[in-house]
Write a protein that holds these residues in place. Structure first.
Motif, mmCIF file in Angstrom:
data_model
loop_
_atom_site.group_PDB
_atom_site.id
_atom_site.type_symbol
_atom_site.label_atom_id
_atom_site.label_comp_id
_atom_site.label_asym_id
_atom_site.label_seq_id
_atom_site.Cartn_x
_atom_site.Cartn_y
_atom_site.Cartn_z
ATOM 1 N N LYS A 136 0.805 -0.993 0.480
ATOM 2 C CA LYS A 136 -0.288 -0.094 0.326
ATOM 3 C C LYS A 136 0.873 1.438 -0.078
ATOM 4 O O LYS A 136 0.279 2.550 -0.324
ATOM 5 N N GLU A 137 2.216 1.372 0.679
ATOM 6 C CA GLU A 137 3.392 2.475 0.576
ATOM 7 C C GLU A 137 4.076 2.554 -0.702
ATOM 8 O O GLU A 137 3.823 3.380 -1.181
ATOM 9 N N MET A 138 3.743 0.941 -2.164
ATOM 10 C CA MET A 138 4.416 1.766 -3.173
ATOM 11 C C MET A 138 3.434 2.560 -4.002
ATOM 12 O O MET A 138 2.292 2.431 -3.638
ATOM 13 N N LYS A 139 3.872 2.728 -4.935
ATOM 14 C CA LYS A 139 3.498 3.101 -5.814
ATOM 15 C C LYS A 139 3.221 2.599 -7.091
ATOM 16 O O LYS A 139 3.319 1.009 -7.131
ATOM 17 N N LYS A 140 1.750 3.537 -7.773
ATOM 18 C CA LYS A 140 1.269 1.871 -9.491
ATOM 19 C C LYS A 140 1.954 1.319 -9.558
ATOM 20 O O LYS A 140 2.099 0.178 -10.084
ATOM 21 N N LYS A 141 3.412 2.455 -10.261
ATOM 22 C CA LYS A 141 4.647 1.965 -10.612
ATOM 23 C C LYS A 141 5.158 0.966 -10.574
ATOM 24 O O LYS A 141 5.559 0.346 -11.128
ATOM 25 N N GLU A 142 6.332 1.173 -8.937
ATOM 26 C CA GLU A 142 6.292 0.205 -8.446
ATOM 27 C C GLU A 142 5.627 -1.285 -8.269
ATOM 28 O O GLU A 142 6.064 -2.467 -8.590
ATOM 29 N N LEU A 143 4.154 -0.930 -8.227
ATOM 30 C CA LEU A 143 3.493 -2.216 -8.149
ATOM 31 C C LEU A 143 3.737 -3.333 -9.238
ATOM 32 O O LEU A 143 3.558 -4.577 -9.711
ATOM 33 N N LYS A 144 3.018 -2.521 -10.237
ATOM 34 C CA LYS A 144 3.675 -2.558 -11.581
ATOM 35 C C LYS A 144 4.943 -3.675 -11.924
ATOM 36 O O LYS A 144 4.895 -4.768 -12.545
ATOM 37 N N GLU A 145 6.068 -3.080 -11.718
ATOM 38 C CA GLU A 145 7.008 -3.551 -11.794
ATOM 39 C C GLU A 145 7.691 -5.128 -11.041
ATOM 40 O O GLU A 145 8.132 -6.114 -11.371
ATOM 41 N N ILE A 146 7.244 -5.325 -10.037
ATOM 42 C CA ILE A 146 6.341 -6.295 -9.433
ATOM 43 C C ILE A 146 5.989 -7.623 -9.405
ATOM 44 O O ILE A 146 6.617 -7.896 -10.258
ATOM 45 N N CYS A 147 4.709 -6.858 -10.617
ATOM 46 C CA CYS A 147 4.194 -8.056 -11.597
ATOM 47 C C CYS A 147 4.958 -8.597 -12.522
ATOM 48 O O CYS A 147 4.725 -10.133 -13.268
ATOM 49 N N ILE A 158 -1.432 -8.885 -6.685
ATOM 50 C CA ILE A 158 0.013 -9.765 -6.247
ATOM 51 C C ILE A 158 -0.315 -10.563 -4.375
ATOM 52 O O ILE A 158 0.586 -11.557 -4.559
ATOM 53 N N LEU A 159 -0.680 -10.283 -4.348
ATOM 54 C CA LEU A 159 -0.983 -11.030 -2.426
ATOM 55 C C LEU A 159 -1.523 -12.674 -2.739
ATOM 56 O O LEU A 159 -1.285 -13.397 -2.380
ATOM 57 N N LYS A 160 -2.736 -12.661 -4.079
ATOM 58 C CA LYS A 160 -3.086 -14.014 -4.647
ATOM 59 C C LYS A 160 -1.951 -14.771 -4.774
ATOM 60 O O LYS A 160 -1.486 -15.910 -4.667
ATOM 61 N N ALA A 161 -1.284 -14.493 -5.623
ATOM 62 C CA ALA A 161 0.266 -14.417 -6.053
ATOM 63 C C ALA A 161 1.027 -15.082 -5.681
ATOM 64 O O ALA A 161 1.324 -16.507 -5.141
#
Length: 223
Positions: free
Chosen positions: A187-198, A218-221
């Motif tokens: 939740k503390e991350m930016k949307k761009k960072e979340l996409k990088e994780i994906c 992400i959590l589901k994975a």
């Protein structure tokens, strides 16, 4: 014939056991149920087992004269996963691998009589004794006999199944805690960072997904 478990304090160990000409010290494994006996961890047959020491709060009960409560609490504690795992390992070694075990505490710790209670617990739950040195010295071969091997093995299997179930439940609880922690971090991350994780972990997402949807995927994975 099987192995044997012997219980004693450090004074008895040094004065009697070590000096016993019929005892080959290398033939034994030493379990230190003690905070006061030191080991340099250089010997493979020496294991520290602090989980078998009564809790400080329970020792306080004994010191204050509440002996029955101390006894009840410790016997209940021995049935909990961490100490029980150690005891089951010893029992399995004795009956399956002819393991010889010396269960040790210091002279002062012996005043709390918890090695005696371990013996009682083992007898009650597994049909195996943790003999005193004097009992062992009197008839070494007799001490290596298991009264009802089938019953002992059944009790051991039952205890192992209980420990597996407890481990699985603990893992579920830990996973739940981890999920809460990771969710907070995401939740503390930016949307761009979340996409990088994906992208890094090949988690599929849509370009127009909201941030909360990406976190959910992400959590589901992960869990």
């Amino acid at each position: 014939m099987a192995g044997v478990i012997i219980r004693m304090n450090s004074k008895k160990f040094l004065k009697k056991f070590v000096e016993d000409k019929d005892v080959i010290l290398q033939d034994f494994n030493y379990v230190l149920a003690s905070d006061e006996i030191n080991s340099d961890n250089s010997h493979q047959n020496v294991v520290r087992a602090r989980a078998l020491i009564p809790k400080t709060v329970d020792i306080g009960l004994k010191i204050n004269g509440e002996y029955q409560k101390y006894y009840e609490n410790y016997m209940e504690y021995l049935a909990s996963p961490e100490p029980l795992h150690l005891l089951v390992t010893m029992v399995a070694g004795v009956i399956n691998s002819d393991l010889n075990v010396v269960l040790l505490c210091s002279k002062s710790e012996d005043d709390h009589a918890y090695l005696d209670m371990i013996d009682e617990f083992l007898q009650k739950n597994f049909g195996i004794c943790a003999y005193t040195y004097d009992q062992y010295n009197e008839n070494k071969d007799k001490c290596k006999e298991i009264k009802d091997l089938v019953k002992t093995k059944k009790a051991m299997v039952s205890a192992i199944n209980y420990l597996k179930k407890a481990q699985a439940e603990n893992q579920k609880l830990q996973d739940k805690k981890d999920k809460v922690r990771v969710k907070a971090e995401l939740k503390e991350m930016k949307k761009k960072e979340l996409k990088e994780i994906c992208k890094e972990y090949n988690i599929k997402f849509n370009k127009d997904d909201e941030k909360k949807e990406i976190i959910k995927k992400i959590l589901k994975a992960m869990f």
